[in-house]
Design a protein around this motif. Structure first.
Motif, PDB file in Angstrom:
ATOM      1  N   ILE A   1     -50.890 -96.436   5.787  1.00 33.67           N
ATOM      2  CA  ILE A   1     -49.731 -95.561   5.978  1.00 33.67           C
ATOM      3  C   ILE A   1     -49.249 -95.008   4.639  1.00 33.67           C
ATOM      4  N   VAL A   2     -49.154 -95.860   3.635  1.00 31.53           N
ATOM      5  CA  VAL A   2     -48.740 -95.400   2.303  1.00 31.53           C
ATOM      6  C   VAL A   2     -49.771 -94.423   1.739  1.00 31.53           C
ATOM      7  N   GLU A   3     -51.042 -94.676   1.990  1.00 28.30           N
ATOM      8  CA  GLU A   3     -52.108 -93.781   1.533  1.00 28.30           C
ATOM      9  C   GLU A   3     -51.917 -92.375   2.077  1.00 28.30           C
ATOM     10  N   VAL A   4     -51.711 -92.244   3.379  1.00 30.90           N
ATOM     11  CA  VAL A   4     -51.599 -90.901   3.959  1.00 30.90           C
ATOM     12  C   VAL A   4     -50.313 -90.218   3.514  1.00 30.90           C
ATOM     13  N   LEU A   5     -49.225 -90.965   3.379  1.00 29.45           N
ATOM     14  CA  LEU A   5     -47.959 -90.365   2.942  1.00 29.45           C
ATOM     15  C   LEU A   5     -48.017 -89.910   1.492  1.00 29.45           C
ATOM     16  N   SER A   6     -48.965 -90.439   0.727  1.00 29.34           N
ATOM     17  CA  SER A   6     -49.088 -90.092  -0.691  1.00 29.34           C
ATOM     18  C   SER A   6     -49.971 -88.870  -0.920  1.00 29.34           C
ATOM     19  N   ARG A   7     -50.557 -88.336   0.112  1.00 25.67           N
ATOM     20  CA  ARG A   7     -51.473 -87.202  -0.026  1.00 25.67           C
ATOM     21  C   ARG A   7     -50.715 -85.881  -0.183  1.00 25.67           C
ATOM     22  N   THR A   8     -51.427 -84.900  -0.718  1.00 24.23           N
ATOM     23  CA  THR A   8     -50.853 -83.573  -0.906  1.00 24.23           C
ATOM     24  C   THR A   8     -50.381 -82.975   0.408  1.00 24.23           C
TER      25      THR A   8
ATOM     26  N   LEU B   1     -61.898 -84.391  17.055  1.00 23.51           N
ATOM     27  CA  LEU B   1     -60.971 -83.369  16.579  1.00 23.51           C
ATOM     28  C   LEU B   1     -60.026 -83.941  15.522  1.00 23.51           C
ATOM     29  N   GLN B   2     -59.576 -85.168  15.731  1.00 25.37           N
ATOM     30  CA  GLN B   2     -58.724 -85.803  14.727  1.00 25.37           C
ATOM     31  C   GLN B   2     -59.450 -85.917  13.395  1.00 25.37           C
ATOM     32  N   CYS B   3     -60.718 -86.297  13.457  1.00 25.17           N
ATOM     33  CA  CYS B   3     -61.498 -86.524  12.236  1.00 25.17           C
ATOM     34  C   CYS B   3     -61.890 -85.236  11.527  1.00 25.17           C
ATOM     35  N   SER B   4     -61.845 -84.129  12.234  1.00 25.42           N
ATOM     36  CA  SER B   4     -62.246 -82.862  11.616  1.00 25.42           C
ATOM     37  C   SER B   4     -61.043 -81.969  11.326  1.00 25.42           C
ATOM     38  N   ASP B   5     -60.241 -81.667  12.340  1.00 26.11           N
ATOM     39  CA  ASP B   5     -59.125 -80.737  12.147  1.00 26.11           C
ATOM     40  C   ASP B   5     -57.888 -81.383  11.532  1.00 26.11           C
ATOM     41  N   PHE B   6     -57.772 -82.711  11.621  1.00 22.86           N
ATOM     42  CA  PHE B   6     -56.591 -83.400  11.081  1.00 22.86           C
ATOM     43  C   PHE B   6     -56.981 -84.431  10.015  1.00 22.86           C
ATOM     44  N   GLN B   7     -58.103 -84.194   9.343  1.00 23.37           N
ATOM     45  CA  GLN B   7     -58.603 -85.178   8.389  1.00 23.37           C
ATOM     46  C   GLN B   7     -57.657 -85.399   7.219  1.00 23.37           C
ATOM     47  N   ALA B   8     -56.874 -84.379   6.856  1.00 18.43           N
ATOM     48  CA  ALA B   8     -55.966 -84.511   5.715  1.00 18.43           C
ATOM     49  C   ALA B   8     -54.819 -85.469   6.001  1.00 18.43           C
ATOM     50  N   THR B   9     -54.548 -85.725   7.295  1.00 19.67           N
ATOM     51  CA  THR B   9     -53.427 -86.596   7.642  1.00 19.67           C
ATOM     52  C   THR B   9     -53.874 -87.816   8.459  1.00 19.67           C
ATOM     53  N   CYS B  10     -55.155 -88.142   8.378  1.00 20.98           N
ATOM     54  CA  CYS B  10     -55.690 -89.347   9.001  1.00 20.98           C
ATOM     55  C   CYS B  10     -56.394 -90.188   7.940  1.00 20.98           C
TER      56      CYS B  10
END
Length: 239
Positions: free
Chosen positions: A166-173, A111-120
């Motif tokens: 961590i910096v990668e995910v915080l830099s996402r849209t 579920l993390q990899c599918s529904d929360f992929q934008a923030t993982c």
């Protein structure tokens, strides 16, 4: 296809003209088109909606182009990416090797990899998963990102990978409005305290903590007290 976009008024409403349009292919499906003089097409929608649709279409085209032109990773290079459902089993196996992280069910990881992929985030080297960050933007607070877990394979430790992820995910849209990072740490997890102290320095932000879930009150004595760590405020664009 490249459009020349001009703003005009039609019947008192602001409209967008797509100049030199040869075909309707690629336009938003809900656009209502009329052919006017000089080969223009008039889109009878408000500027805001038309621009959003056009930008979404342009972004989709750019993503397709990028996918076709992204070079293969250099051997030994660490590649950070958003996960997909097929990463779930690898994530589950990696976490199992990273004590004292809590092992969730493989279904939870899927579920993390599918529904929360934008923030993982996944980190792979030569196709092998060596790093993982899971988290989400708080539903009632779009300014806060809660980091659930950080896992790094033993072969990749000492390379600064946790901070990179961590910096990668915080830099996402998906985290565009995030101004503070939250996570929970048990008092005896010195590695995590060291990591997030380093992250706070990198983000040039304060770090504070308070009790989140208590050992006896919340965990019925089966888990050490979790302390809520908050880092912020920060602006990732200025880091």
């Amino acid at each position: 296809m490249v459009f020349a976009v001009r703003t005009r008024h039609f019947q008192g409403k602001p409209c967008v003209y797509f100049t030199y349009l040869q075909t309707r292919k690629g336009l938003p499906l809900d656009a209502v088109l009329d052919k006017s003089v000089e080969g223009h097409y008039i889109v009878h929608q408000t500027i805001e909606r038309t621009r959003d649709s056009f930008q979404m279409h342009a972004a989709a085209q750019q993503n397709e182009k990028d996918a076709q032109t992204v070079p293969s990773p250099v051997p030994g290079q660490v590649v950070l990416a958003s996960p997909c459902a097929t990463d779930g089993a690898d994530v589950h196996a990696l976490i199992a090797k990273c004590a004292p992280l809590d092992r969730n069910s493989m279904y939870a990881n899927l579920l993390q990899c599918s529904d929360f992929q934008a923030t993982c985030v996944t980190a792979r080297r030569d196709g092998v998963l060596i790093g993982w960050v899971s988290g989400y933007v708080l539903p009632d607070d779009p300014n806060s990102y809660f980091l659930w877990q950080v896992a790094v394979d033993e072969s990749a430790r000492g390379e600064g990978l946790p901070k990179r992820m961590i910096v990668e995910v915080l830099s996402r849209t998906a985290c565009a409005d995030v101004r503070q990072l939250k996570t929970s740490i048990t008092r005896n997890n010195q590695a995590s305290w060291g990591l997030f102290s380093s992250v706070a320095r990198h983000l040039k932000a304060d770090m504070r903590d308070e009790v989140m879930f208590e050992k006896d009150k919340h965990f019925d004595g089966h888990h050490d007290t979790e302390h809520l760590v908050t880092i912020g405020p920060f602006d990732i664009k200025e880091v």
